[in-house]
Design a protein around this motif. Structure first.
Motif, PDB file in Angstrom:
ATOM      1  N   GLY A 225     -56.450   9.380  35.504  1.00 38.90           N
ATOM      2  CA  GLY A 225     -56.258   8.086  34.866  1.00 38.90           C
ATOM      3  C   GLY A 225     -55.445   8.212  33.594  1.00 38.90           C
ATOM      4  O   GLY A 225     -54.999   9.294  33.213  1.00 38.90           O
ATOM      5  N   PRO A 226     -55.237   7.081  32.890  1.00 38.31           N
ATOM      6  CA  PRO A 226     -54.477   7.103  31.645  1.00 38.31           C
ATOM      7  C   PRO A 226     -55.157   7.974  30.593  1.00 38.31           C
ATOM      8  O   PRO A 226     -56.387   8.046  30.526  1.00 38.31           O
ATOM      9  CB  PRO A 226     -54.474   5.620  31.214  1.00 38.31           C
ATOM     10  N   ALA A 227     -54.366   8.629  29.798  1.00 35.64           N
ATOM     11  CA  ALA A 227     -54.916   9.452  28.725  1.00 35.64           C
ATOM     12  C   ALA A 227     -55.695   8.583  27.754  1.00 35.64           C
ATOM     13  O   ALA A 227     -55.264   7.484  27.405  1.00 35.64           O
ATOM     14  CB  ALA A 227     -53.785  10.189  28.014  1.00 35.64           C
ATOM     15  N   ALA A 228     -56.847   9.098  27.315  1.00 30.04           N
ATOM     16  CA  ALA A 228     -57.751   8.295  26.484  1.00 30.04           C
ATOM     17  C   ALA A 228     -57.116   7.855  25.175  1.00 30.04           C
ATOM     18  O   ALA A 228     -57.357   6.758  24.694  1.00 30.04           O
ATOM     19  CB  ALA A 228     -59.026   9.086  26.218  1.00 30.04           C
ATOM     20  N   SER A 229     -56.282   8.711  24.594  1.00 30.13           N
ATOM     21  CA  SER A 229     -55.716   8.416  23.279  1.00 30.13           C
ATOM     22  C   SER A 229     -54.287   7.895  23.330  1.00 30.13           C
ATOM     23  O   SER A 229     -53.720   7.558  22.297  1.00 30.13           O
ATOM     24  CB  SER A 229     -55.768   9.664  22.399  1.00 30.13           C
ATOM     25  N   GLU A 230     -53.700   7.816  24.512  1.00 32.20           N
ATOM     26  CA  GLU A 230     -52.300   7.416  24.619  1.00 32.20           C
ATOM     27  C   GLU A 230     -52.123   5.931  24.293  1.00 32.20           C
ATOM     28  O   GLU A 230     -52.944   5.096  24.675  1.00 32.20           O
ATOM     29  CB  GLU A 230     -51.771   7.692  26.030  1.00 32.20           C
TER      30      GLU A 230
ATOM     31  N   VAL B  52     -45.082  -7.575  12.360  1.00 28.73           N
ATOM     32  CA  VAL B  52     -46.296  -6.784  12.185  1.00 28.73           C
ATOM     33  C   VAL B  52     -46.632  -6.109  13.513  1.00 28.73           C
ATOM     34  O   VAL B  52     -46.751  -6.767  14.544  1.00 28.73           O
ATOM     35  CB  VAL B  52     -47.472  -7.660  11.731  1.00 28.73           C
ATOM     36  N   THR B  53     -46.776  -4.791  13.478  1.00 25.70           N
ATOM     37  CA  THR B  53     -47.138  -4.044  14.673  1.00 25.70           C
ATOM     38  C   THR B  53     -48.567  -3.543  14.542  1.00 25.70           C
ATOM     39  O   THR B  53     -49.024  -3.219  13.437  1.00 25.70           O
ATOM     40  CB  THR B  53     -46.164  -2.862  14.902  1.00 25.70           C
ATOM     41  N   PHE B  54     -49.286  -3.487  15.664  1.00 21.08           N
ATOM     42  CA  PHE B  54     -50.667  -3.021  15.654  1.00 21.08           C
ATOM     43  C   PHE B  54     -51.032  -2.528  17.049  1.00 21.08           C
ATOM     44  O   PHE B  54     -50.284  -2.728  18.017  1.00 21.08           O
ATOM     45  CB  PHE B  54     -51.627  -4.123  15.199  1.00 21.08           C
ATOM     46  N   VAL B  55     -52.173  -1.899  17.152  1.00 17.48           N
ATOM     47  CA  VAL B  55     -52.652  -1.368  18.431  1.00 17.48           C
ATOM     48  C   VAL B  55     -53.869  -2.165  18.866  1.00 17.48           C
ATOM     49  O   VAL B  55     -54.808  -2.340  18.102  1.00 17.48           O
ATOM     50  CB  VAL B  55     -53.015   0.123  18.317  1.00 17.48           C
ATOM     51  N   VAL B  56     -53.819  -2.675  20.102  1.00 17.48           N
ATOM     52  CA  VAL B  56     -54.989  -3.315  20.695  1.00 17.48           C
ATOM     53  C   VAL B  56     -55.783  -2.229  21.404  1.00 17.48           C
ATOM     54  O   VAL B  56     -55.310  -1.632  22.373  1.00 17.48           O
ATOM     55  CB  VAL B  56     -54.586  -4.423  21.692  1.00 17.48           C
ATOM     56  N   GLU B  57     -56.984  -1.958  20.888  1.00 15.45           N
ATOM     57  CA  GLU B  57     -57.806  -0.902  21.453  1.00 15.45           C
ATOM     58  C   GLU B  57     -58.442  -1.350  22.767  1.00 15.45           C
ATOM     59  O   GLU B  57     -58.391  -2.526  23.144  1.00 15.45           O
ATOM     60  CB  GLU B  57     -58.899  -0.506  20.443  1.00 15.45           C
ATOM     61  N   LYS B  58     -59.078  -0.401  23.463  1.00 19.99           N
ATOM     62  CA  LYS B  58     -59.713  -0.706  24.737  1.00 19.99           C
ATOM     63  C   LYS B  58     -60.877  -1.685  24.577  1.00 19.99           C
ATOM     64  O   LYS B  58     -61.280  -2.335  25.538  1.00 19.99           O
ATOM     65  CB  LYS B  58     -60.206   0.579  25.392  1.00 19.99           C
TER      66      LYS B  58
ATOM     67  N   LYS C 281     -58.426   0.288  31.501  1.00 19.37           N
ATOM     68  CA  LYS C 281     -58.074  -0.284  30.211  1.00 19.37           C
ATOM     69  C   LYS C 281     -57.365   0.772  29.366  1.00 19.37           C
ATOM     70  O   LYS C 281     -57.770   1.935  29.349  1.00 19.37           O
ATOM     71  CB  LYS C 281     -59.327  -0.782  29.481  1.00 19.37           C
ATOM     72  N   VAL C 282     -56.326   0.343  28.675  1.00 18.99           N
ATOM     73  CA  VAL C 282     -55.550   1.270  27.855  1.00 18.99           C
ATOM     74  C   VAL C 282     -55.274   0.662  26.487  1.00 18.99           C
ATOM     75  O   VAL C 282     -55.416  -0.542  26.282  1.00 18.99           O
ATOM     76  CB  VAL C 282     -54.202   1.632  28.534  1.00 18.99           C
ATOM     77  N   ARG C 283     -54.869   1.509  25.577  1.00 22.69           N
ATOM     78  CA  ARG C 283     -54.450   1.063  24.251  1.00 22.69           C
ATOM     79  C   ARG C 283     -52.988   0.609  24.337  1.00 22.69           C
ATOM     80  O   ARG C 283     -52.167   1.282  24.964  1.00 22.69           O
ATOM     81  CB  ARG C 283     -54.591   2.189  23.234  1.00 22.69           C
ATOM     82  N   GLN C 284     -52.681  -0.513  23.710  1.00 25.63           N
ATOM     83  CA  GLN C 284     -51.312  -1.014  23.761  1.00 25.63           C
ATOM     84  C   GLN C 284     -50.815  -1.370  22.371  1.00 25.63           C
ATOM     85  O   GLN C 284     -51.539  -1.953  21.557  1.00 25.63           O
ATOM     86  CB  GLN C 284     -51.200  -2.249  24.658  1.00 25.63           C
ATOM     87  N   ARG C 285     -49.553  -1.041  22.120  1.00 20.12           N
ATOM     88  CA  ARG C 285     -48.905  -1.406  20.865  1.00 20.12           C
ATOM     89  C   ARG C 285     -48.299  -2.799  21.014  1.00 20.12           C
ATOM     90  O   ARG C 285     -47.591  -3.087  21.974  1.00 20.12           O
ATOM     91  CB  ARG C 285     -47.823  -0.402  20.497  1.00 20.12           C
ATOM     92  N   VAL C 286     -48.598  -3.665  20.054  1.00 15.14           N
ATOM     93  CA  VAL C 286     -48.124  -5.049  20.088  1.00 15.14           C
ATOM     94  C   VAL C 286     -47.414  -5.363  18.771  1.00 15.14           C
ATOM     95  O   VAL C 286     -47.812  -4.867  17.716  1.00 15.14           O
ATOM     96  CB  VAL C 286     -49.306  -6.032  20.302  1.00 15.14           C
TER      97      VAL C 286
END
Length: 272
Positions: free
Chosen positions: A33-38, A81-87, A127-132
């Motif tokens: 699956g997707p890497a946990a921290s990616e 403004v950039t941020f990361v949406v966590e899982k 579910k993955v982390r995404q940069r928005v």
């Protein structure tokens, strides 16, 4: 001897084939699956604010504040403004991509951090982390800082203009724009304190911004008050006009050490 060597080679080959097949079966049965921290920029199902994008845009509009210092310095533009949406749907790593102005940057970050949770992104079945990145735009109200026009007087110091031969007033760029007495924050605090939310608008749950145009006279009084944009209805437009007409005096614009008239457009914000 040769037969023994061939048998040993065959055993080794079969072992290798067996190991390779087992690895392939394991890989097929348990896909990685997707890497946990990616952190992903592009995903199959992007993250979205809880409540949807229209509700998020409404949140940004209702809660955005124009910093007094930025108004005073005539600063405007767009802060990305950039941020990361966590899982989990919370946001982290909030930052400004390209700084625009310290006050505007700080307000944009505050706005994003105070926003609702997000529905996390999904990619490859998980579910993955995404940069928005979200753009926060600031547009100076007419006359609020910067090279806003002002009228020195109504006497004809220029050739007449128009078909009726009416004299043209002298229009200049003020050296010091008009300002609310006590500052912009104090002015909007007065608006909020004295605001009477119309019953009809409250019942219909109508809220938003009513842009109001007015003229700041040489003595600081506010005249020629009128609506300057889209009407909200339900009594909000009339209440916005009433507030500006009753508002305290301003410190007038200055040109060559003398007070001058200046036009202004400011929003009256209604929020339930």
């Amino acid at each position: 001897m040769h037969m023994l060597v061939r048998q040993l080679a065959l055993v080794a080959l079969l072992s290798t084939v067996s190991l390779t097949a087992a690895q392939a079966q394991k890989k097929l049965k348990y896909p990685k699956g997707p890497a946990a921290s990616e952190i992903y920029d592009a995903v199959q199902k992007p993250a979205v604010p809880v409540g949807g994008l229209p509700a998020y845009a409404s949140y940004l509009e209702r809660n955005q504040q124009y910093p007094t210092q930025a108004l005073r310095n005539g600063k405007d533009g767009t802060v990305n403004v950039t941020f990361v949406v966590e899982k989990t749907g919370v946001i982290s790593n909030v930052a400004v991509q390209q700084p625009l102005d310290p006050a505007l940057d700080a307000e944009a970050v505050r706005l994003i951090k105070g926003g609702p949770k997000w529905t996390p992104a999904e990619h490859k079945g998980g579910k993955v982390r995404q940069r928005v990145t979200v753009p926060i735009s600031y547009m100076l109200p007419l006359g609020a800082g910067g090279p806003a026009p002002a009228v020195v007087d109504d006497q004809p110091t220029k050739p007449p203009v128009g078909t009726n031969g009416a004299p043209a007033p002298t229009v200049v760029t003020p050296e010091q724009p008009a300002r609310p007495v006590g500052g912009t924050d104090a002015f909007f605090e007065w608006i909020q304190k004295n605001q009477r939310y119309p019953a009809q608008a409250r019942q219909r749950k109508v809220e938003g911004r009513v842009p109001v145009e007015f003229l700041i006279q040489k003595d600081g009084s506010l005249t020629d008050v009128k609506l300057a944009g889209k009407r909200l209805g339900s009594g909000l437009d009339e209440e916005a006009l009433r507030l500006i007409k009753a508002a305290p005096k301003w410190a007038p614009a200055q040109f060559q050490g003398q007070p001058v008239k200046q036009k202004m457009v400011l929003p009256v914000i209604f929020q339930l």
